[in-house]
Write a protein that holds these residues in place. Structure first.
Motif, PDB file in Angstrom:
ATOM      1  N   LEU A  85       0.806  -1.221   0.000  1.00  0.00           N
ATOM      2  CA  LEU A  85       0.000   0.000   0.000  1.00  0.00           C
ATOM      3  C   LEU A  85       0.838   1.270   0.000  1.00  0.00           C
ATOM      4  O   LEU A  85       0.302   2.374   0.060  1.00  0.00           O
ATOM      5  N   GLY A  86       2.160   1.104  -0.079  1.00  0.00           N
ATOM      6  CA  GLY A  86       3.022   2.256  -0.290  1.00  0.00           C
ATOM      7  C   GLY A  86       3.913   2.657   0.857  1.00  0.00           C
ATOM      8  O   GLY A  86       4.734   3.568   0.718  1.00  0.00           O
ATOM      9  N   ALA A  87       3.778   2.012   2.022  1.00  0.00           N
ATOM     10  CA  ALA A  87       4.644   2.365   3.150  1.00  0.00           C
ATOM     11  C   ALA A  87       6.089   1.959   2.860  1.00  0.00           C
ATOM     12  O   ALA A  87       6.352   0.987   2.155  1.00  0.00           O
ATOM     13  N   ASP A  88       7.023   2.729   3.405  1.00  0.00           N
ATOM     14  CA  ASP A  88       8.448   2.411   3.315  1.00  0.00           C
ATOM     15  C   ASP A  88       8.772   1.456   4.450  1.00  0.00           C
ATOM     16  O   ASP A  88       8.787   1.844   5.624  1.00  0.00           O
ATOM     17  N   ILE A  89       9.008   0.190   4.130  1.00  0.00           N
ATOM     18  CA  ILE A  89       9.255  -0.831   5.144  1.00  0.00           C
ATOM     19  C   ILE A  89      10.757  -1.073   5.268  1.00  0.00           C
ATOM     20  O   ILE A  89      11.398  -1.517   4.312  1.00  0.00           O
ATOM     21  N   ILE A  90      11.303  -0.765   6.419  1.00  0.00           N
ATOM     22  CA  ILE A  90      12.711  -1.057   6.696  1.00  0.00           C
ATOM     23  C   ILE A  90      12.762  -2.328   7.530  1.00  0.00           C
ATOM     24  O   ILE A  90      12.370  -2.341   8.700  1.00  0.00           O
ATOM     25  N   LYS A  91      13.190  -3.398   6.896  1.00  0.00           N
ATOM     26  CA  LYS A  91      13.248  -4.691   7.575  1.00  0.00           C
ATOM     27  C   LYS A  91      14.561  -4.800   8.334  1.00  0.00           C
ATOM     28  O   LYS A  91      15.635  -4.862   7.727  1.00  0.00           O
ATOM     29  N   ILE A  92      14.474  -4.814   9.647  1.00  0.00           N
ATOM     30  CA  ILE A  92      15.661  -4.922  10.490  1.00  0.00           C
ATOM     31  C   ILE A  92      15.967  -6.400  10.696  1.00  0.00           C
ATOM     32  O   ILE A  92      15.180  -7.142  11.287  1.00  0.00           O
TER      33      ILE A  92
END
Length: 399
Positions: A29-36
């Motif tokens: 849906l467009g969120a910037d996901i930073i996968k730690i």
């Protein structure tokens, strides 16, 4: 067209299925996901084979539209970097066992002291409170504990697990709704909040009418295989060559179904009403299969669909993936990546103004390190030093 969640930054501290699936949906849906990720990566990177171009296909299933930052959060320098990320983020999602995130030094209270408006979602097996809060909770254990596993399978036989981790996926959907609700509330009030999302709570609610049946009668629901407890015909039926699911939910559909398959069924007193049909489910199943056994699933399917009867062949995964509807809806797409050409599922978010979008593929471990760290003001030299000190990590292949 812009994505609905463009501009929302989410820190994803989750592994396995429930958390990653939720953040993947938000990424669509467009969120910037930073996968730690820890130094060795998300645990599902090693859940293989199979691989797809050197990346675990299990990991691939829940991690598109994410940037991977592989960092050692047990070091003080790693913690400092994470604090900077919290300060600039809208949402933090974690699915450690209760108490672990506190030991890392990133409880909700700590995160809120860094960023008072943050939406913080903790996903756990049994929730952050109660006598079972510290119990480990994987998908199958939650299915068993919730009561869902107890009503699967055929009568008198062992329980049957759904072939995908459905308890995780259900939890992910509740987590996604909770996060979106909290973001909407923050838009109205300016305040973030804490979300305590329990897998057991989520899947206990999924019992729906089966739970209400117990609450209204005091009797445990029975195992019925593919059949429905309150509607008949409503299950899988054997044909000449395979199985077909038929779902007849109204008296009008029943009349049409009988006219299509066997007109004599409509006049049988045992099948006069839905209550009668449910009471004589096994007899009805035998009569229907007797009418179907000389015809192929494909022939029956075409005839029933043309007459408006809800039904479907019991597809294999290959059958489903090659169906004309899946192709038309673009639910499998091809992508070029740094590690090769891949095929992945499309997005179900078909919004007219802000549709979901697969912007980039599941990341290799640490592939977003430089970009993410530069976003918080670090120089190339500082980033290189982090590599040298084993604070951040990178790996192109899982194999």
């Amino acid at each position: 067209m812009e994505n609905a969640l463009k501009g929302i930054k989410i820190l994803d501290l989750t592994q396995a299925m429930s958390g990653p699936f939720a953040t993947m949906l938000l990424g669509d849906l467009g969120a910037d996901i930073i996968k730690i990720e820890p130094p060795d990566g998300d645990q599902t990177r090693s859940w293989a084979p199979p691989y797809m171009e050197g990346i675990s296909s299990y990991f691939m299933s829940t991690n598109r539209n994410k940037r991977s930052l592989a960092i050692n959060l047990k070091t003080e320098e790693g913690k400092q970097i994470f604090r900077k990320l919290i300060a600039e983020s809208d949402v933090l999602v974690e699915n450690f066992r209760p108490g672990v995130i506190e030991k890392l030094g990133f409880s909700y209270d700590i995160a809120r002291s860094i960023n008072k408006n943050i939406v913080y979602c903790s996903i756990s097996g049994y929730g952050q409170t109660g006598p079972m809060r510290d119990y480990p909770g994987y998908d199958l254990a939650i299915l068993a504990m919730s009561g869902l596993l107890g009503i699967t399978g055929n009568p008198g036989e062992s329980p049957v697990k759904f072939a995908v981790p459905i308890a995780d996926i259900t939890t992910a959907l509740f987590a996604t709704v909770s996060i979106l609700s909290a973001l909407y509330n923050r838009e109205r009030t300016g305040e973030g909040q804490y979300i305590d999302l329990s897998m057991l709570d989520s899947n206990f609610l999924v019992l729906t009418h089966q739970l209400m049946s117990y609450l209204s009668t005091g009797k445990n629901p029975e195992k019925l295989g593919s059949a429905h407890s309150s509607i008949a015909p409503y299950q899988a039926y054997k044909t000449l060559d395979s199985y077909i699911v038929i779902t007849v939910g109204t008296e009008k559909l029943w009349k049409t179904f009988c006219e299509t398959i066997d007109p004599g069924l409509e006049n049988r007193t045992e099948f006069k009403t839905n209550v009668d049909r449910v009471s004589h489910r096994e007899l009805l199943k035998k009569e229907i299969e007797d009418a179907l056994k000389k015809k192929t699933t494909e022939d029956i399917y075409r005839t029933l669909v043309q007459n408006g009867i809800p039904c479907a062949p019991v597809n294999s995964v290959a059958d489903a993936a090659s169906s004309s509807q899946i192709k038309f809806r673009e639910m499998i797409i091809n992508m070029d990546t740094d590690y090769g050409k891949i095929r992945i599922p499309g997005t179900p978010f078909k919004l007219s103004k802000t549709p979901g979008e697969i912007r980039f593929p599941p990341p290799s471990l640490g592939s977003g390190n430089e970009e993410i760290l530069q976003d918080i003001g670090m120089t190339s030299g500082q980033i290189e030093e982090l590599y040298n000190k084993n604070i951040i990590f990178k790996r192109m292949k899982d194999e």
